[in-house]
Structures are given as structure tokens and as C-alpha cells.
Design a protein around this motif. Structure first.
Motif, PDB file in Angstrom:
ATOM      1  N   MET A   1       0.828  -1.201   0.000  1.00 19.72           N
ATOM      2  CA  MET A   1       0.000   0.000   0.000  1.00 19.72           C
ATOM      3  C   MET A   1       0.866   1.257   0.000  1.00 19.72           C
ATOM      4  SD  MET A   1      -2.813   1.545  -0.251  1.00 19.72           S
ATOM      5  CE  MET A   1      -4.125   0.381  -0.023  1.00 19.72           C
TER       6      MET A   1
ATOM      7  N   TYR B   1       1.957   1.708  -3.512  1.00 19.90           N
ATOM      8  CA  TYR B   1       0.819   2.157  -4.313  1.00 19.90           C
ATOM      9  C   TYR B   1       0.517   3.634  -4.054  1.00 19.90           C
ATOM     10  CZ  TYR B   1      -3.998   2.714  -5.862  1.00 19.90           C
ATOM     11  OH  TYR B   1      -5.138   3.165  -6.474  1.00 19.90           O
ATOM     12  N   MET B   2       0.507   4.031  -2.789  1.00 16.72           N
ATOM     13  CA  MET B   2       0.191   5.418  -2.451  1.00 16.72           C
ATOM     14  C   MET B   2       1.245   6.390  -2.979  1.00 16.72           C
ATOM     15  SD  MET B   2      -1.381   4.904   1.377  1.00 16.72           S
ATOM     16  CE  MET B   2      -1.519   6.648   1.693  1.00 16.72           C
TER      17      MET B   2
ATOM     18  N   GLY C   1       1.283   4.947  -7.383  1.00 13.70           N
ATOM     19  CA  GLY C   1       0.133   4.515  -8.163  1.00 13.70           C
ATOM     20  C   GLY C   1       0.272   3.079  -8.635  1.00 13.70           C
ATOM     21  N   ASP C   2      -0.743   2.626  -9.366  1.00 15.74           N
ATOM     22  CA  ASP C   2      -0.744   1.219  -9.783  1.00 15.74           C
ATOM     23  C   ASP C   2       0.324   0.897 -10.825  1.00 15.74           C
ATOM     24  OD1 ASP C   2      -2.004   2.511 -11.894  1.00 15.74           O
ATOM     25  OD2 ASP C   2      -3.748   1.195 -11.910  1.00 15.74           O
TER      26      ASP C   2
ATOM     27  N   PHE D   1      -0.497  -7.034  -6.999  1.00 14.66           N
ATOM     28  CA  PHE D   1      -1.540  -6.004  -7.037  1.00 14.66           C
ATOM     29  C   PHE D   1      -2.899  -6.629  -6.752  1.00 14.66           C
ATOM     30  CE2 PHE D   1      -4.051  -2.632  -9.377  1.00 14.66           C
ATOM     31  CZ  PHE D   1      -3.870  -1.673  -8.394  1.00 14.66           C
TER      32      PHE D   1
ATOM     33  N   LEU E   1      -3.126  -6.949  -3.078  1.00 11.82           N
ATOM     34  CA  LEU E   1      -3.385  -5.666  -2.429  1.00 11.82           C
ATOM     35  C   LEU E   1      -4.852  -5.287  -2.549  1.00 11.82           C
ATOM     36  CD1 LEU E   1      -2.314  -3.237  -0.894  1.00 11.82           C
ATOM     37  CD2 LEU E   1      -1.752  -2.195  -3.105  1.00 11.82           C
ATOM     38  N   LYS E   2      -5.449  -5.575  -3.683  1.00 11.37           N
ATOM     39  CA  LYS E   2      -6.867  -5.256  -3.880  1.00 11.37           C
ATOM     40  C   LYS E   2      -7.783  -6.055  -2.956  1.00 11.37           C
ATOM     41  CE  LYS E   2      -6.417  -4.847  -8.689  1.00 11.37           C
ATOM     42  NZ  LYS E   2      -7.022  -4.873 -10.023  1.00 11.37           N
TER      43      LYS E   2
ATOM     44  N   ALA F   1      -7.519  -3.754   0.355  1.00 13.14           N
ATOM     45  CA  ALA F   1      -7.866  -2.333   0.336  1.00 13.14           C
ATOM     46  C   ALA F   1      -8.774  -2.043  -0.850  1.00 13.14           C
ATOM     47  CB  ALA F   1      -6.582  -1.489   0.230  1.00 13.14           C
TER      48      ALA F   1
ATOM     49  N   ILE G   1      -9.311  -0.145  -3.898  1.00  7.63           N
ATOM     50  CA  ILE G   1      -8.433   0.606  -4.821  1.00  7.63           C
ATOM     51  C   ILE G   1      -9.218   0.911  -6.082  1.00  7.63           C
ATOM     52  CG2 ILE G   1      -6.348   0.469  -6.188  1.00  7.63           C
ATOM     53  CD1 ILE G   1      -5.129  -1.240  -4.008  1.00  7.63           C
TER      54      ILE G   1
END
Length: 143
Positions: free
Chosen positions: A115, A118-119, A122-123, A134, A137-138, A141, A143
Motif C-alpha cells: 500500500m 501504491y500510495m 500509483g498502480d 496487485f 493488495l486489492k 484495500a 483501490i
């Protein structure tokens, strides 16, 4: 955190070892890459985590270990890198540490590090790696 500048000769030697490491990494020779990066690491004076060079040398070691699937070594290098100048907040370091933690089934910490990557970036930061990171991660969170 105070950082120091390396002697120019030592800096050039570190860069030369890292360049050789990069060449080995690009050809898929992970152990040879790690050997070169370790030679660079040995040139950094103590305390090593005071030096900016330590951040990028450890990033290289961690990346080569990750790509070579030496996940324990990758974790050690990347966790130590996080104590070095400008490491916290570096999207690449957070990405690699998150991926390594995922591979070691440390999923809560992995989600946190992924995260952070990503923050910060970005993706797109996930574009060059296995999509499983990814996708994971989804699951943790929105996203």
C-alpha cells in the motif's frame, strides 16, 4: 537523519561494482549480481546506514535476491535498507519489501508495504511484476 558523502574514489568503486551487478542481473545471473553488490556493500564505511549509498546498494541486493527467489536474504537487505537515508517513502523499496513479505506469508506486513508503494507511485509501480501482488493488495484495500 544526517547523511555523509563518500570519498570520491570509494564512490566510484561502489558504482563500478554495482554496474557489474546490474549487468549480471539483466542477464539473469542473480548470484553473480549479488556477489558484485556485496563487494560494493563492503566498501561502505560503518555505520553503514548513515550513507546514502547504503540505500541504493541494499536496494540492489534486495532486488537481486527477490528476482533470484532468495526471499530471506531479500527481506534482510530490504529491512536494513529501510534504516538508511531516503528509504522510507521510496516506492520501489516498499514494493520489493511488500513482495518479499508476501512470498514469506507475512501478509499483514506485505499489505502495508504494498500500500505504501501504491500510495507513493500509483498502480503503475506494479506493471513490471507478477500481477498477483496487485491482486493481493486489492483484497486488502479498496483501490
Amino acid at each position: 537523519m544526517e547523511t555523509f558523502e563518500l570519498d570520491e574514489l570509494i564512490h566510484e568503486q561502489i558504482k563500478a561494482f554495482c554496474q557489474l551487478g546490474d549487468e549480471h542481473l539483466e542477464s539473469g545471473n542473480f548470484k553473480a549480481a549479488i556477489d558484485q553488490y556485496n563487494l560494493a556493500w563492503e566498501l561502505i564505511p560503518e555505520p553503514k546506514n548513515d550513507w546514502e549509498a547504503a540505500t541504493w546498494v541494499l536496494a540492489a541486493i534486495g532486488d537481486a535476491c527477490f528476482q533470484g527467489e532468495f526471499f530471506t536474504s531479500a527481506k534482510e537487505a530490504l529491512e536494513y535498507a529501510m534504516t538508511c537515508p531516503d528509504a522510507v517513502g521510496n516506492p520501489f523499496l516498499h514494493l520489493r519489501l511488500g513482495q518479499v513479505l508476501y512470498e514469506k506469508d507475512e501478509t499483514d506486513r506485505a499489505a502495508d508495504e504494498l500500500m505504501r508503494a501504491y500510495m507513493a507511485a500509483g498502480d503503475e509501480i506494479f506493471d513490471n511484476d507478477d500481477p498477483k501482488y496487485f491482486a493481493f493488495l486489492k483484497t486488502r484495500a479498496v483501490i
